[in-house]
Design a protein around this motif. Structure first.
Motif: not given
Length: 556
Positions: A20-23, A195-199
């Motif tokens: 998943p490309n999620t927090h 506001t944070a993302g997967p990276d």
């Protein structure tokens, strides 16, 4: 790169894992939406539903942002035992777009001082019974401490013992910057948008610090997500799974397999703050637990319980773990009793838990398993760093989605930890292993743990496995001892089974070992102890005993 293991890759498993490309907090939102009234946590018979969990984690995030000034990327210390508060604070910190720094609750003030200084953390979650260790740091960087009373989440009756520090009534601290957990939640504050993302950084576990200060392993939402999803997929965790969670959450094995994976899957975890074999067996029976993560020492203790047959453990379909190889005799006893194997794996803080696991349908004993989805793992010569032939020992290097970004504030250590091969970035693990003809990895030992006895290389893990065949030995740890003639000799620190204490001597063990293994690896010295020292994650602290042996030799 060896691909021999692919011939034995489980037929039901994909080769590639789509993440998943999620927090990470999105996992809590999804499970709360799907199963709002279903228990996620059970703590001494008191449930916390997925809906309640999401609500309270958001209130924690709101407090961190609005009252503590926590901003995206800030580090927050999490200094707690396994408890609902640990899991809630972990996800509350993530919901605030901050970085979780899990800290072993066995740490004292001086050790905590390093975490505060190195991370720049200004906020910590700490238990009331350890407030004396962390409160002095309020003048040294920390500005806020949320004081936790574990007993606040025990609201149901229970018929088994609760440790005193868990059951203790809520304490009051007249200290600036300290707020009780319940008061924090009562504020009812809500966080801003994620506001944070997967990276972005999410979790920063610290290494054990065997040389110098511990080092923070920088993990993103993506690298933590990998093992949450991979663990669920590999072992088959489902929404209706019930897991016993007793491995410490501050360590990556328990954090991922017993905390993050169940949340992603929507499963229920029944938690214990510390290992207790009778309470664990009772909880397995009561909640029909089907999945258990235990290190080998816990399995040894569970099966040595004289009352084990009084409990119905038939619901268990999986017992898995790692950290140290399971003695073959214990694995066989487990199989005889429950009809299931002990499934072992391999990982480290730098990889956010597993990089290798045994396939559930074809595990091998005392084996690290095979590389997981999208993981490239090789065994290389420790000097040339070139791959060694199949069957020869060398250092494990690993490249995969779960590998850390590097060490926090330590570019030199980061540079030393990685090498480039075939356009990939590989982590040097410092662990010595060999690959068998089927492509399975087997641990030989830590790179720096080898004993050199008269020029012969002795690998302690091998000798320990052999010692477990002695009927009197419950636990054993092999260390080096100074020897004028051999340079180093082999010493065994042994815990005897209760029935053999006073009946078996140190010399009996020396004689048995000499008769059952090569002379160069046979222990020349045996020391009996009531227990082996263990870390908070349950691993035997062999370095501590090694240092004691060397220090004693210097004095003499």
């Amino acid at each position: 790169m060896s691909d021999r293991h692919l011939a034995f890759w489980p037929k039901t498993q994909p080769r590639h894992l789509s993440l998943p490309n999620t927090h990470l907090f999105y996992n809590a939102e999804v499970s709360a939406a799907r199963y709002p009234d279903k228990p996620y946590l059970v703590f001494y018979d008191t449930p916390v539903t997925f809906g309640q969990f999401k609500d309270e984690a958001e209130r924690i995030a709101g407090y961190l942002q609005n009252e503590c000034g926590v901003k995206k990327g800030d580090r927050v210390l999490l200094y707690l035992q396994n408890s609902p508060q640990f899991v809630l604070a972990y996800y509350g910190i993530l919901r605030a777009d901050a970085v979780v720094v899990p800290v072993n609750p066995m740490n004292m003030t001086e050790e905590l001082r390093h975490y505060v200084s190195d991370t720049g953390a200004t906020v910590a979650f700490a238990p009331q019974d350890l407030m004396g260790h962390i409160a002095p740091l309020l003048d040294e960087g920390l500005r806020h401490i949320v004081a936790v009373s574990y007993g606040d989440y025990i609201r149901a009756g229970h018929d088994y013992p609760v440790p005193a520090y868990i059951a203790a009534p809520r304490a009051h601290f007249d200290l600036p910057g300290v707020i009780p957990w319940t008061d924090m939640l009562a504020r009812g504050l809500r966080p801003g948008p994620m506001t944070a993302g997967p990276d972005d950084l999410a979790v920063m576990p610290y290494t054990s610090g065997t040389t110098g200060h511990p080092k923070g392993c920088m993990h993103t939402h993506r690298s933590v997500m990998y093992n949450a999803v991979a663990g669920m997929t590999w072992v088959g965790t489902q929404a209706d799974s019930v897991l016993l969670s007793v491995l410490p959450f501050f360590h990556v094995t328990g954090m991922q397999g017993s905390m993050n994976t169940p949340l992603y899957a929507g499963a229920t975890l029944v938690m214990l703050p510390r290992w207790d074999r009778d309470t664990a067996a009772r909880l397995i029976q009561r909640y029909r637990v089907n999945g258990v993560q235990l290190i080998s020492a816990m399995v040894v203790d569970l099966l040595s319980n004289p009352d084990i047959t009084d409990y119905d453990l038939s619901s268990i379909t999986r017992i898995s773990g790692g950290g140290a190889a399971m003695p073959e005799a214990i694995a066989q006893k487990l199989n005889d009793m429950l009809g299931i194997p002990y499934v072992e794996g391999y990982g480290m803080s730098e990889t956010m838990a597993a990089t290798h696991l045994n396939p559930m349908q074809r595990p091998k004993k005392q084996c690290l398993g095979m590389p997981l989805y999208d993981v490239d793992s090789r065994v290389v010569d420790t000097q040339t760093l070139l791959e060694v032939p199949q069957g020869e020992a060398g250092e494990i290097i690993v490249s995969g989605p779960q590998v850390m970004q590097g060490y926090w504030n330590n570019p030199g250590a980061t540079q030393d930890a990685f090498i480039e091969r075939d356009g990939k970035r590989f982590l040097r693990t410092g662990d010595i292993a060999m690959i068998d003809e089927d492509g399975y990895f087997f641990m030989v030992d830590r790179l720096k743990r080898m004993i050199n006895a008269s020029g012969f290389k002795v690998w302690p893990a091998e000798v320990e496995a052999l010692l477990y065949h002695h009927p009197a030995i419950r636990e054993a740890c092999i260390i080096a001892a100074p020897d004028e003639k051999r340079g180093e000799t082999v010493k065994a620190v042994v815990v005897l089974k209760d029935a053999y204490r006073g009946e078996v001597s140190e010399q009996d063990i020396v004689d048995w070992a000499h008769a059952n293994m090569a002379a160069y690896k046979s222990p020349r010295i045996v020391e009996f102890r009531d227990a082996l020292p263990k870390s908070g994650s349950g691993k035997v602290m062999w370095r501590e005993m090694q240092e004691q042996a060397m220090a004693a030799a210097v004095k003499n």
